[in-house]
Design a protein around this motif. Structure first.
Motif, PDB file in Angstrom:
ATOM      1  N   VAL A 154       0.852  -1.199   0.000  1.00  0.00           N
ATOM      2  CA  VAL A 154       0.000   0.000   0.000  1.00  0.00           C
ATOM      3  C   VAL A 154       0.885   1.246   0.000  1.00  0.00           C
ATOM      4  N   ALA A 155       1.937   1.250   0.811  1.00  0.00           N
ATOM      5  CA  ALA A 155       2.854   2.393   0.831  1.00  0.00           C
ATOM      6  C   ALA A 155       3.498   2.594  -0.547  1.00  0.00           C
ATOM      7  N   ASP A 158       0.832   4.063  -2.774  1.00  0.00           N
ATOM      8  CA  ASP A 158       0.635   5.459  -2.379  1.00  0.00           C
ATOM      9  C   ASP A 158       1.722   6.342  -2.985  1.00  0.00           C
ATOM     10  N   SER A 159       2.970   5.874  -2.946  1.00  0.00           N
ATOM     11  CA  SER A 159       4.063   6.682  -3.503  1.00  0.00           C
ATOM     12  C   SER A 159       3.890   6.875  -5.009  1.00  0.00           C
ATOM     13  N   ILE A 161       0.984   6.805  -6.698  1.00  0.00           N
ATOM     14  CA  ILE A 161      -0.176   7.678  -6.924  1.00  0.00           C
ATOM     15  C   ILE A 161       0.183   9.132  -6.633  1.00  0.00           C
ATOM     16  N   ILE A 162       0.887   9.373  -5.529  1.00  0.00           N
ATOM     17  CA  ILE A 162       1.303  10.739  -5.196  1.00  0.00           C
ATOM     18  C   ILE A 162       2.208  11.302  -6.278  1.00  0.00           C
ATOM     19  N   ARG A 179      -4.824  -0.889  -4.680  1.00  0.00           N
ATOM     20  CA  ARG A 179      -4.576  -0.241  -3.393  1.00  0.00           C
ATOM     21  C   ARG A 179      -5.789  -0.380  -2.479  1.00  0.00           C
ATOM     22  N   ASN A 180      -6.962  -0.057  -3.017  1.00  0.00           N
ATOM     23  CA  ASN A 180      -8.175  -0.112  -2.195  1.00  0.00           C
ATOM     24  C   ASN A 180      -8.458  -1.528  -1.703  1.00  0.00           C
ATOM     25  N   SER A 195      -0.298   6.702   8.175  1.00  0.00           N
ATOM     26  CA  SER A 195       0.063   7.484   6.979  1.00  0.00           C
ATOM     27  C   SER A 195       1.486   7.959   7.065  1.00  0.00           C
TER      28      SER A 195
END
Length: 195
Positions: A154-155, A158-159, A161-162, A179-180, A195
């Motif tokens: 997930v991390a 997240d990286s 997507i960011i 991710r979801n 987070s």
């Protein structure tokens, strides 16, 4: 095909720097498979093959996507996604790899997908965190990967997507779905995501 022949076939597809990354992913995937109960041999193979088509010219990949019936929606998103699907097709055609689990791990190592297999997760995460990777958040991913494969992944997502948001790029829907799905799985296990 034996391991040495496979390694040579992969090396022929890419520059030395890319192969060093592949070797790092192979070593990392092997460790993750042992840590999280995966099949180390399949992890080794999928990791070795994951970037088979990465160095191919984009026009060659586009032609293969169009002519071989690969998902046409790939062409509407970042070219960085193309090599995964093209690579899965190519290793079947060129190297005779028939193991669907291995092919899927190659196919989804950049985007993820819902209901990722353990092998999918291992190869995807190994690609994020192999030793030569250096990007904001990679150390956190490595720390999480010591104890929780899903949280680390997930991390990683997240990286990505960011990064895509900061660059004003579109986000491939499978990445958001992957991710979801992982977040739901983590929460169902009673774990709070930091987070």
């Amino acid at each position: 095909m034996d391991r040495e022949l496979l390694i040579e076939a992969v090396k022929r597809q890419m520059p030395e720097k890319r192969y060093r990354h592949v070797a790092g992913v192979v070593d990392t995937a092997f460790v993750l498979a042992q840590r999280f109960g995966g099949d180390p041999d399949k992890a080794w193979l999928a990791a070795l093959l994951h970037d088979y088509a990465k160095a191919w010219p984009t026009d060659r990949m586009e032609r293969i996507i169009r002519e071989q019936g690969l998902p046409p929606e790939l062409l509407s998103y970042d070219k960085e996604l193309w090599h995964a699907h093209v690579g899965a097709w190519a290793v079947r055609e060129e190297l005779g790899i028939e193991d669907e689990e291995v092919l899927d791990a190659v196919r989804y190592h950049t985007s993820g997908r819902e209901r990722m297999t353990l092998l999918d997760r291992i190869v995807c995460l190994a690609d994020y965190m192999e030793p030569s990777r250096a990007f904001p958040g990679v150390e956190r991913i490595r720390v999480l990967a010591e104890t929780n494969l899903n949280e680390a992944l997930v991390a990683g997502f997240d990286s990505t997507i960011i990064h895509l948001l900061e660059k004003g790029k579109t986000i491939f829907p499978l990445t958001v779905l992957a991710r979801n799905d992982l977040v739901r799985e983590i929460r169902a296990a009673g774990i709070t995501i930091e987070s």
